[in-house]
Design a protein around this motif. Structure first.
Motif, mmCIF file in Angstrom:
data_model
loop_
_atom_site.group_PDB
_atom_site.id
_atom_site.type_symbol
_atom_site.label_atom_id
_atom_site.label_comp_id
_atom_site.label_asym_id
_atom_site.label_seq_id
_atom_site.Cartn_x
_atom_site.Cartn_y
_atom_site.Cartn_z
ATOM 1 N N MET A 169 0.838 -1.195 0.000
ATOM 2 C CA MET A 169 0.000 0.000 0.000
ATOM 3 C C MET A 169 0.877 1.250 0.000
ATOM 4 O O MET A 169 1.918 1.279 0.670
ATOM 5 N N ASN A 170 0.433 2.288 -0.710
ATOM 6 C CA ASN A 170 1.198 3.536 -0.686
ATOM 7 C C ASN A 170 0.811 4.372 0.533
ATOM 8 O O ASN A 170 -0.159 4.079 1.228
ATOM 9 N N ASP A 171 1.589 5.435 0.788
ATOM 10 C CA ASP A 171 1.357 6.265 1.972
ATOM 11 C C ASP A 171 0.011 6.977 1.936
ATOM 12 O O ASP A 171 -0.544 7.298 2.995
ATOM 13 N N GLY A 172 -0.510 7.226 0.746
ATOM 14 C CA GLY A 172 -1.820 7.864 0.647
ATOM 15 C C GLY A 172 -2.919 6.982 1.203
ATOM 16 O O GLY A 172 -3.753 7.428 2.004
ATOM 17 N N VAL A 173 -2.913 5.712 0.800
ATOM 18 C CA VAL A 173 -3.927 4.759 1.282
ATOM 19 C C VAL A 173 -3.764 4.508 2.782
ATOM 20 O O VAL A 173 -4.738 4.524 3.543
ATOM 21 N N LEU A 174 -2.522 4.306 3.221
ATOM 22 C CA LEU A 174 -2.276 4.050 4.640
ATOM 23 C C LEU A 174 -2.643 5.262 5.494
ATOM 24 O O LEU A 174 -3.165 5.113 6.610
ATOM 25 N N GLY A 175 -2.387 6.452 4.953
ATOM 26 C CA GLY A 175 -2.757 7.669 5.673
ATOM 27 C C GLY A 175 -4.261 7.781 5.867
ATOM 28 O O GLY A 175 -4.733 8.117 6.956
ATOM 29 N N ILE A 176 -5.021 7.470 4.828
ATOM 30 C CA ILE A 176 -6.488 7.515 4.916
ATOM 31 C C ILE A 176 -6.997 6.449 5.885
ATOM 32 O O ILE A 176 -7.891 6.714 6.708
ATOM 33 N N CYS A 177 -6.431 5.237 5.807
ATOM 34 C CA CYS A 177 -6.840 4.158 6.727
ATOM 35 C C CYS A 177 -6.593 4.568 8.177
ATOM 36 O O CYS A 177 -7.466 4.408 9.040
ATOM 37 N N GLY A 178 -5.410 5.095 8.442
ATOM 38 C CA GLY A 178 -5.078 5.512 9.804
ATOM 39 C C GLY A 178 -5.929 6.666 10.282
ATOM 40 O O GLY A 178 -6.323 6.723 11.453
ATOM 41 N N LEU A 179 -6.242 7.597 9.382
ATOM 42 C CA LEU A 179 -7.093 8.740 9.740
ATOM 43 C C LEU A 179 -8.499 8.275 10.103
ATOM 44 O O LEU A 179 -9.068 8.705 11.126
ATOM 45 N N ILE A 180 -9.068 7.372 9.294
ATOM 46 C CA ILE A 180 -10.427 6.869 9.546
ATOM 47 C C ILE A 180 -10.493 6.150 10.885
ATOM 48 O O ILE A 180 -11.392 6.398 11.701
ATOM 49 N N THR A 181 -9.536 5.245 11.137
ATOM 50 C CA THR A 181 -9.570 4.485 12.385
ATOM 51 C C THR A 181 -9.332 5.392 13.600
ATOM 52 O O THR A 181 -9.902 5.155 14.672
ATOM 53 N N SER A 182 -8.516 6.431 13.425
ATOM 54 C CA SER A 182 -8.289 7.384 14.521
ATOM 55 C C SER A 182 -9.561 8.138 14.851
ATOM 56 O O SER A 182 -9.889 8.355 16.029
ATOM 57 N N LEU A 183 -10.305 8.542 13.814
ATOM 58 C CA LEU A 183 -11.550 9.282 14.025
ATOM 59 C C LEU A 183 -12.617 8.394 14.671
ATOM 60 O O LEU A 183 -13.366 8.843 15.544
ATOM 61 N N ILE A 184 -12.686 7.114 14.252
ATOM 62 C CA ILE A 184 -13.661 6.188 14.847
ATOM 63 C C ILE A 184 -13.355 5.982 16.333
ATOM 64 O O ILE A 184 -14.231 6.103 17.192
ATOM 65 N N ALA A 185 -12.082 5.679 16.636
ATOM 66 C CA ALA A 185 -11.685 5.458 18.027
ATOM 67 C C ALA A 185 -11.816 6.744 18.842
ATOM 68 O O ALA A 185 -12.223 6.715 20.007
ATOM 69 N N GLY A 186 -11.493 7.875 18.211
ATOM 70 C CA GLY A 186 -11.614 9.159 18.899
ATOM 71 C C GLY A 186 -13.052 9.490 19.237
ATOM 72 O O GLY A 186 -13.345 9.995 20.329
ATOM 73 N N GLN A 187 -13.965 9.180 18.308
ATOM 74 C CA GLN A 187 -15.387 9.433 18.559
ATOM 75 C C GLN A 187 -15.896 8.575 19.710
ATOM 76 O O GLN A 187 -16.655 9.055 20.569
ATOM 77 N N GLN A 188 -15.472 7.314 19.752
ATOM 78 C CA GLN A 188 -15.882 6.427 20.849
ATOM 79 C C GLN A 188 -15.387 6.962 22.192
ATOM 80 O O GLN A 188 -16.116 6.941 23.191
ATOM 81 N N HIS A 189 -14.142 7.433 22.217
ATOM 82 C CA HIS A 189 -13.586 7.954 23.469
ATOM 83 C C HIS A 189 -14.268 9.268 23.846
ATOM 84 O O HIS A 189 -14.507 9.527 25.032
ATOM 85 N N TRP A 190 -14.590 10.094 22.844
ATOM 86 C CA TRP A 190 -15.310 11.357 23.094
ATOM 87 C C TRP A 190 -16.633 11.075 23.797
ATOM 88 O O TRP A 190 -16.993 11.716 24.773
ATOM 89 N N GLN A 191 -17.376 10.082 23.271
ATOM 90 C CA GLN A 191 -18.663 9.726 23.870
ATOM 91 C C GLN A 191 -18.479 9.164 25.273
ATOM 92 O O GLN A 191 -19.289 9.408 26.164
ATOM 93 N N SER A 192 -17.382 8.449 25.480
ATOM 94 C CA SER A 192 -17.120 7.845 26.793
ATOM 95 C C SER A 192 -16.824 8.908 27.850
ATOM 96 O O SER A 192 -17.405 8.893 28.936
ATOM 97 N N VAL A 193 -15.926 9.841 27.523
ATOM 98 C CA VAL A 193 -15.535 10.844 28.528
ATOM 99 C C VAL A 193 -16.610 11.893 28.760
ATOM 100 O O VAL A 193 -16.657 12.537 29.820
ATOM 101 N N ASN A 194 -17.502 12.068 27.774
ATOM 102 C CA ASN A 194 -18.558 13.069 27.913
ATOM 103 C C ASN A 194 -19.913 12.458 28.260
ATOM 104 O O ASN A 194 -20.952 13.116 28.156
ATOM 105 N N GLY A 195 -19.904 11.170 28.625
ATOM 106 C CA GLY A 195 -21.124 10.525 29.107
ATOM 107 C C GLY A 195 -22.205 10.372 28.072
ATOM 108 O O GLY A 195 -23.392 10.438 28.385
ATOM 109 N N LYS A 196 -21.800 10.179 26.797
ATOM 110 C CA LYS A 196 -22.798 10.011 25.733
ATOM 111 C C LYS A 196 -22.757 8.588 25.250
ATOM 112 O O LYS A 196 -21.746 7.904 25.314
ATOM 113 N N LYS A 197 -23.904 8.128 24.708
ATOM 114 C CA LYS A 197 -23.996 6.764 24.179
ATOM 115 C C LYS A 197 -24.072 6.805 22.663
ATOM 116 O O LYS A 197 -24.551 7.752 22.090
#
Length: 251
Positions: A223-251
């Protein structure tokens, strides 16, 4: 002017962002998202021939990578503890074995990654050959951890789907004979299953995207850096959203 400033500074979103950034995990997910965006954008700029701008974004990516390794210095022990706890709790054999294996793999990955970090900051110098070997070992453990997580998520998804069908079937079979207490208990159980299934699916999506990063580092995929960058960005945003909901008491 003071009123406007107060509304901005004291806005709930600002307060929630501070709470998110006040956790190590929150900062790590934010840094990771920027790191992988920088990886993608540097690749994009290079493809356009803008080497000067690409160098800036590559430097940002490199420094964020090093910073994140520092944030993770204590995590190997967390994964070792998680492996021990998983070994002490009874459960489906396949899920238990893959959970233990995943946690041990992440322990190995983060331990060797700490050596990579110490070499990068010149605290403990490794020869070029040794540094390459340590980096490969870290990526092998990382890949093994993700693959075990995928197997674990698949097994867990199948089990939860069976439990959901069984519970829905029992609700239909009981019909009007079921009392209010039984109905509330089954609804609570169903809600727990659905929440667990959604969390498992989210993790599967993250793993199926992230697996290409260590696989490419090891030369297994191309995979080139463009594809890997997008994959890493998407997974970071998904995990970040889950943690955001956790620390702010949202479901």
């Amino acid at each position: 002017m003071a009123a406007i400033s107060s509304q901005i500074i004291l806005h709930p979103t600002v307060s929630q962002s501070l709470k998110f950034g006040g956790t190590t995990l929150g900062r790590d997910k934010a840094y990771r998202a920027i790191q992988y965006f920088a990886r993608f954008y540097a690749w994009f700029l290079l493809s356009k021939g803008d080497k000067e701008s690409a160098a800036r974004w590559n430097a940002l990516k490199t420094h964020l990578t090093t910073a994140r390794k520092l944030l993770r210095l204590g995590k190997p022990l967390e994964h070792l503890q998680a492996a021990l706890k998983a070994a002490l709790v009874s459960g489906p054999a396949g899920e238990q074995i893959t959970t233990i294996g995943r946690q041990i793999s992440y322990f190995g990955y983060l331990s060797f990654d700490a050596l990579v970090w110490s070499n990068a900051i010149k605290f403990y110098s490794l020869s070029s050959e040794t540094s390459t070997k340590v980096s490969k070992l870290a990526n092998r453990f990382w890949l093994a951890g993700i693959l075990l997580s995928i197997v674990n998520g698949t097994l867990k998804s199948v089990r939860l789907a069976k439990e959901e069908r069984k519970l829905k079937h029992s609700k239909t079979a009981w019909g009007a004979e079921k009392d209010a207490g039984q109905d509330a208990q089954q609804e609570m159980r169903l809600s727990t299953i659905l929440a667990s299934r959604n969390a498992t699916r989210h993790q599967l999506v993250i793993d199926l995207l992230d697996v290409w990063i260590p696989a490419t580092n090891l030369g297994i995929s191309n995979m080139n850096d463009g594809v890997l960058g997008i994959c890493g960005l998407i997974t970071s945003l998904i995990a970040g959203q889950q943690h955001w909901q956790s620390v702010n008491g949202k479901k």
